[in-house]
Design an enzyme around this catalytic site. Structure first.
Site, PDB file in Angstrom:
ATOM      1  N   ARG A  24      -1.057  15.262  12.479  1.00 28.91           N
ATOM      2  CA  ARG A  24      -0.172  14.845  11.381  1.00 28.91           C
ATOM      3  C   ARG A  24       0.077  16.064  10.493  1.00 28.91           C
ATOM      4  NH1 ARG A  24      -2.139   8.973   9.308  1.00 28.91           N
ATOM      5  NH2 ARG A  24      -0.052   8.890   8.424  1.00 28.91           N
ATOM      6  N   CYS A  63      -6.045   8.188   8.905  1.00 30.70           N
ATOM      7  CA  CYS A  63      -6.380   7.644  10.224  1.00 30.70           C
ATOM      8  C   CYS A  63      -6.055   8.662  11.306  1.00 30.70           C
ATOM      9  CB  CYS A  63      -5.565   6.377  10.479  1.00 30.70           C
ATOM     10  SG  CYS A  63      -6.195   4.947   9.587  1.00 30.70           S
ATOM     11  N   ASP A  96       3.707   1.102  12.265  1.00 31.16           N
ATOM     12  CA  ASP A  96       2.500   0.452  11.731  1.00 31.16           C
ATOM     13  C   ASP A  96       2.311  -0.961  12.288  1.00 31.16           C
ATOM     14  OD1 ASP A  96       1.916   2.682  10.308  1.00 31.16           O
ATOM     15  OD2 ASP A  96       2.499   1.901   8.355  1.00 31.16           O
ATOM     16  N   ARG A 116      -9.118  -0.202   4.321  1.00 28.01           N
ATOM     17  CA  ARG A 116      -8.268   0.811   3.680  1.00 28.01           C
ATOM     18  C   ARG A 116      -6.958   0.193   3.229  1.00 28.01           C
ATOM     19  NH1 ARG A 116      -8.622   6.420   6.524  1.00 28.01           N
ATOM     20  NH2 ARG A 116      -7.357   6.877   4.737  1.00 28.01           N
ATOM     21  N   LYS A 158       0.850  -1.208   0.000  1.00 31.67           N
ATOM     22  CA  LYS A 158       0.000   0.000   0.000  1.00 31.67           C
ATOM     23  C   LYS A 158       0.882   1.254   0.000  1.00 31.67           C
ATOM     24  CE  LYS A 158      -1.944   1.774   4.039  1.00 31.67           C
ATOM     25  NZ  LYS A 158      -1.550   3.173   4.128  1.00 31.67           N
ATOM     26  N   ASN A 159       1.846   1.282   0.912  1.00 30.34           N
ATOM     27  CA  ASN A 159       2.624   2.512   1.079  1.00 30.34           C
ATOM     28  C   ASN A 159       3.622   2.766  -0.053  1.00 30.34           C
ATOM     29  OD1 ASN A 159       1.194   2.947   3.362  1.00 30.34           O
ATOM     30  ND2 ASN A 159       2.872   2.571   4.801  1.00 30.34           N
TER      31      ASN A 159
HETATM   32  C1  UD1 Z   1       4.032   7.008   6.308  1.00 34.18           C
HETATM   33  C2  UD1 Z   1       3.196   5.765   6.123  1.00 34.18           C
HETATM   34  C3  UD1 Z   1       2.553   5.343   7.428  1.00 34.18           C
HETATM   35  C4  UD1 Z   1       3.632   5.178   8.498  1.00 34.18           C
HETATM   36  C5  UD1 Z   1       4.519   6.419   8.577  1.00 34.18           C
HETATM   37  C6  UD1 Z   1       5.709   6.264   9.517  1.00 34.18           C
HETATM   38  C7  UD1 Z   1       2.397   5.966   3.837  1.00 34.18           C
HETATM   39  C8  UD1 Z   1       1.244   6.129   2.928  1.00 34.18           C
HETATM   40  N1  UD1 Z   1       2.150   6.050   5.150  1.00 34.18           N
HETATM   41  O1  UD1 Z   1       3.153   8.043   6.754  1.00 34.18           O
HETATM   42  O2  UD1 Z   1       1.874   4.116   7.220  1.00 34.18           O
HETATM   43  O3  UD1 Z   1       3.015   4.977   9.750  1.00 34.18           O
HETATM   44  O4  UD1 Z   1       5.045   6.748   7.277  1.00 34.18           O
HETATM   45  O5  UD1 Z   1       6.477   5.176   9.141  1.00 34.18           O
HETATM   46  O6  UD1 Z   1       3.503   5.715   3.411  1.00 34.18           O
HETATM   47  N2  UD1 Z   1       5.615  14.922  10.618  1.00 34.18           N
HETATM   48  C9  UD1 Z   1       5.665  16.269  10.898  1.00 34.18           C
HETATM   49  N3  UD1 Z   1       5.619  17.152   9.848  1.00 34.18           N
HETATM   50  C10 UD1 Z   1       5.510  16.742   8.564  1.00 34.18           C
HETATM   51  C11 UD1 Z   1       5.462  15.359   8.295  1.00 34.18           C
HETATM   52  C12 UD1 Z   1       5.513  14.462   9.332  1.00 34.18           C
HETATM   53  O7  UD1 Z   1       5.761  16.667  12.050  1.00 34.18           O
HETATM   54  O8  UD1 Z   1       5.467  17.596   7.664  1.00 34.18           O
HETATM   55  C13 UD1 Z   1       5.649  13.949  11.717  1.00 34.18           C
HETATM   56  C14 UD1 Z   1       4.331  13.159  11.829  1.00 34.18           C
HETATM   57  O9  UD1 Z   1       3.347  13.872  12.522  1.00 34.18           O
HETATM   58  C15 UD1 Z   1       4.775  11.920  12.536  1.00 34.18           C
HETATM   59  C16 UD1 Z   1       6.195  11.706  11.981  1.00 34.18           C
HETATM   60  O10 UD1 Z   1       6.607  12.952  11.459  1.00 34.18           O
HETATM   61  O11 UD1 Z   1       4.826  12.137  13.903  1.00 34.18           O
HETATM   62  C17 UD1 Z   1       6.288  10.638  10.915  1.00 34.18           C
HETATM   63  O12 UD1 Z   1       5.452  10.960   9.837  1.00 34.18           O
HETATM   64  P1  UD1 Z   1       5.776  10.544   8.333  1.00 34.18           P
HETATM   65  O13 UD1 Z   1       7.034   9.741   8.294  1.00 34.18           O
HETATM   66  O14 UD1 Z   1       5.669  11.741   7.483  1.00 34.18           O
HETATM   67  O15 UD1 Z   1       4.548   9.578   8.024  1.00 34.18           O
HETATM   68  P2  UD1 Z   1       3.630   9.559   6.747  1.00 34.18           P
HETATM   69  O16 UD1 Z   1       4.425   9.813   5.535  1.00 34.18           O
HETATM   70  O17 UD1 Z   1       2.419  10.367   7.007  1.00 34.18           O
END
Ligand code: UD1
Length: 415
Positions: free
Chosen positions: A121, A116, A304, A396, A22-23
């Site tokens: 986020r 979710c 995850d 999902r 998925k990711n």
């Molecule tokens: C992706 C994965 C999700 C997984 C996560 C962490 C996909 C579609 N989803 O989510 O399944 O749980 O990586 O391995 O690939 N953050 C900020 N500012 C930002 C971006 C992120 O503060 O601009 C923080 C987030 O709130 C969180 C952390 O960084 O606490 C990690 O987020 P991130 O690695 O960006 O996760 P996703 O890409 O949303």
């Protein structure tokens, strides 16, 4: 709203094939925008999130053909560069469309993404990278307008190795002038898959899988066909389900290298694992041993898998301490596990689980995708019947979940 009905008490036994990731699929589907021609993708999981991503691509003007796990996208006629709020809200990953639209058309309008509810986020790191690439950002009542005349390569240091921000930066920089270097980049295997896909399409990217990624802008990308990597979180979920139910399962179509931390924890919990090149066999012990977990960016233990692992720790011998370091509110499922007799307490980022000999079936509610999967595992080990409400969260991200579990012997039905 559909529910799962699970009759607990069966050991999972047999072999299943892991679906496409998925990711990895979501950013790669978004990346098809960068290609002004045809993108053929194989092994795309048929799940809610990929369907929603395809709907957004169609809304923007892509022509999409779909046959089971094969998707053909013709992105030569994109007319819209704005993603409406109701589509952005469908999932978190909609945000990576911004990088692709900016990379190709130098303009993108969108709002804050949904997904979710596992804590705040923010997308500040995504926007900071865009600004560094020379993109002007205007935010008005939650609508984010990004525009520039051209994107020029630069050095970007991420404050945190965010997966999404790393992907968005790569996408925005592919067709830029000059070289973009991302330091403190996320190292997740899905980023390597994105790099491999983009390079096959004609991009010049190196370093994915390490914390420094270098993108040399190219003028144009070309038609491509690509096979999406297997889903390491689905693989981990099935291994843990096998372990929790005292089972013996083989998962096929997965390389151990991308799930090493999960394998290590299962071995620590006394499971026996036989690792082949493209498959893993798990034999559960009579009773699992409690182990501690700390979630970390890759190659650490994946966030995850935190809830999924917690589910099997509820019936382990001893006490496990879980620390969630990535998301701030990822224990909503704990309340539901308690209804089934789990002895779990949470405080901030920590959960303490005292293993008990049995769980009792109950009516519970999925609170998010992976929390929902944890409840399915708990339902399979509990005595009696468990009803899990709101399974749309689970759908999902898991392809043919109940079908695959049934094939392994689980008694699970959709109501
Ligand atoms: C992706 C994965 C999700 C997984 C996560 C962490 C996909 C579609 N989803 O989510 O399944 O749980 O990586 O391995 O690939 N953050 C900020 N500012 C930002 C971006 C992120 O503060 O601009 C923080 C987030 O709130 C969180 C952390 O960084 O606490 C990690 O987020 P991130 O690695 O960006 O996760 P996703 O890409 O949303």
């Amino acid at each position: 709203m559909s529910s799962y009905i699970i009759q607990g008490g069966t050991k999972l036994e047999g072999k299943i094939k892991i679906s496409g990731s998925k990711n990895a699929s979501l950013p790669i589907l978004a990346a098809s925008i960068l290609n002004a021609g045809t993108t053929k993708l194989y092994n795309v999981p048929n799940i809610h999130d990929t369907q929603k991503m395809l709907e957004i691509l169609e809304f923007l003007g892509c022509k999409v053909k779909k046959k089971e796990n094969k998707i053909i996208i013709d992105s030569s006629n994109i007319k819209k560069h704005e993603i409406p709020e109701h589509l952005m809200r469908e999932m978190r990953s909609s945000v990576v469309l911004a990088g692709s639209l900016l990379g190709k058309y130098k303009t993108a309008t969108f709002s804050y993404p949904g997904g979710c509810d596992i804590g705040a986020r923010p997308i500040d790191l995504h926007l900071k990278s865009f600004e560094k690439l020379g993109i002007n950002i205007n935010e008005n009542y939650g609508k984010i307008e990004c525009k520039c005349d051209k994107i020029v390569g630069t050095k970007i240091n991420l404050d945190f190795p965010s997966v999404g921000a790393t992907e968005n930066t790569i996408l925005a920089a592919c067709l830029a002038e000059g070289v973009t270097t991302i330091s403190n980049a996320a190292r997740e295997p899905e980023i390597i898959d994105l790099q491999n896909f983009l390079n096959k399409m004609g991009a010049k990217i190196q370093g994915a899988g390490t914390n420094t990624i270098e993108i040399t802008g190219v003028k144009q990308l070309k038609n491509v066909d690509y096979n999406i990597m297997p889903d390491r979180i689905e693989a981990g979920t099935f291994l843990v389900a096998g372990a929790a139910t005292g089972g013996n399962i083989i998962i096929d179509n997965i390389s151990w290298t991308c799930i090493e931390p999960i394998i290590n924890k299962l071995e620590e919990a006394n499971c026996k694992l036989k690792i082949e090149k493209n498959s893993i066999e798990l034999q559960a012990p009579k009773r699992l041993k409690a182990v501690d977990i700390k979630t970390m960016p890759y190659p650490g233990f994946p966030t995850d898998m935190q809830s999924v692992f917690a589910a099997c720790m509820t019936i382990a011998k001893g006490t496990s301490v879980i620390v969630e370091n990535i998301f701030e509110n990822r224990y909503k499922y704990a309340q539901e596990l308690k209804r089934m007799g789990a002895k779990i307490t949470t405080e901030g980022r920590t959960a303490i689980i005292k293993g008990t000999k049995k769980l009792q079936g109950a009516t519970v509610r999925a609170t998010d995708l992976r929390g929902g999967a944890a409840l399915v595992i708990a339902g399979m080990v509990a005595h009696g019947i468990t009803e899990i409400e709101e399974i749309h969260y689970i759908l999902r991200g898991y392809e043919k979940f109940e079908q695959k579990l049934s094939n392994l012997g689980a008694k699970i039905y959709i109501k």
